[in-house]
Motif scaffolding. Structure first.
Motif, PDB file in Angstrom:
ATOM      1  N   ASP A   1       2.593 131.727  89.057  1.00  0.00           N
ATOM      2  CA  ASP A   1       2.872 132.873  88.196  1.00  0.00           C
ATOM      3  C   ASP A   1       4.385 133.085  88.212  1.00  0.00           C
ATOM      4  O   ASP A   1       4.938 133.532  89.215  1.00  0.00           O
ATOM      5  N   GLU A   2       5.023 132.760  87.106  1.00  0.00           N
ATOM      6  CA  GLU A   2       6.485 132.841  87.039  1.00  0.00           C
ATOM      7  C   GLU A   2       7.002 134.279  87.144  1.00  0.00           C
ATOM      8  O   GLU A   2       8.155 134.504  87.492  1.00  0.00           O
ATOM      9  N   ASP A   3       6.142 135.254  86.822  1.00  0.00           N
ATOM     10  CA  ASP A   3       6.569 136.655  86.824  1.00  0.00           C
ATOM     11  C   ASP A   3       6.292 137.389  88.127  1.00  0.00           C
ATOM     12  O   ASP A   3       6.609 138.559  88.252  1.00  0.00           O
ATOM     13  N   ALA A   4       5.645 136.711  89.077  1.00  0.00           N
ATOM     14  CA  ALA A   4       5.284 137.384  90.336  1.00  0.00           C
ATOM     15  C   ALA A   4       5.680 136.514  91.518  1.00  0.00           C
ATOM     16  O   ALA A   4       5.601 135.296  91.454  1.00  0.00           O
ATOM     17  N   THR A   5       6.102 137.164  92.565  1.00  0.00           N
ATOM     18  CA  THR A   5       6.397 136.460  93.806  1.00  0.00           C
ATOM     19  C   THR A   5       5.663 137.137  94.936  1.00  0.00           C
ATOM     20  O   THR A   5       5.341 138.324  94.868  1.00  0.00           O
TER      21      THR A   5
ATOM     22  N   ASP B   1       9.912 136.504  98.550  1.00  0.00           N
ATOM     23  CA  ASP B   1      10.337 135.882  97.289  1.00  0.00           C
ATOM     24  C   ASP B   1       9.846 134.449  97.114  1.00  0.00           C
ATOM     25  O   ASP B   1      10.491 133.660  96.437  1.00  0.00           O
TER      26      ASP B   1
ATOM     27  N   PRO C   1       7.116 131.786  95.501  1.00  0.00           N
ATOM     28  CA  PRO C   1       6.292 131.833  94.285  1.00  0.00           C
ATOM     29  C   PRO C   1       4.848 132.190  94.611  1.00  0.00           C
ATOM     30  O   PRO C   1       4.346 131.867  95.690  1.00  0.00           O
ATOM     31  N   ARG C   2       4.178 132.836  93.684  1.00  0.00           N
ATOM     32  CA  ARG C   2       2.764 133.180  93.848  1.00  0.00           C
ATOM     33  C   ARG C   2       1.929 132.122  93.140  1.00  0.00           C
ATOM     34  O   ARG C   2       2.013 131.950  91.934  1.00  0.00           O
TER      35      ARG C   2
ATOM     36  N   THR D   1      -1.338 130.628  91.554  1.00  0.00           N
ATOM     37  CA  THR D   1      -2.514 131.195  90.892  1.00  0.00           C
ATOM     38  C   THR D   1      -3.668 130.204  90.792  1.00  0.00           C
ATOM     39  O   THR D   1      -4.783 130.601  90.491  1.00  0.00           O
TER      40      THR D   1
END
Length: 71
Positions: free
Chosen positions: A51-55, A59, A61-62, A64
């Motif tokens: 998910d590029e918008d969430a970490t 910090d 990456p999340r 998905t």
């Protein structure tokens, strides 16, 4: 994106992968379940979606989705 499975706990369905640059990134049960896998062995090559918008914490990456990399 491709990575290599690094850790996996079958009871919690959580674990981590190593990116190709060696960075460990954790994944949760929701990401594992989204990939439709039943089991993951350490060292398997996997495909992940991030998910590029969430970490996550620190910090990182999340992730998905975690699924097996096929040729």
């Amino acid at each position: 994106m491709q990575a290599t499975s690094y850790t996996y706990d079958p009871e919690t369905r959580c674990g981590s992968v190593l990116l190709d640059d060696g960075t460990p990134v954790p994944f949760d049960a929701a990401a594992f379940d989204a990939g439709g896998l039943l089991l993951l062995r350490v060292g398997q090559r996997v495909r992940i979606e991030i998910d590029e918008d969430a970490t996550g914490a620190g910090d990182v990456p999340r992730i998905t989705l975690v699924t097996l990399q096929t040729l």
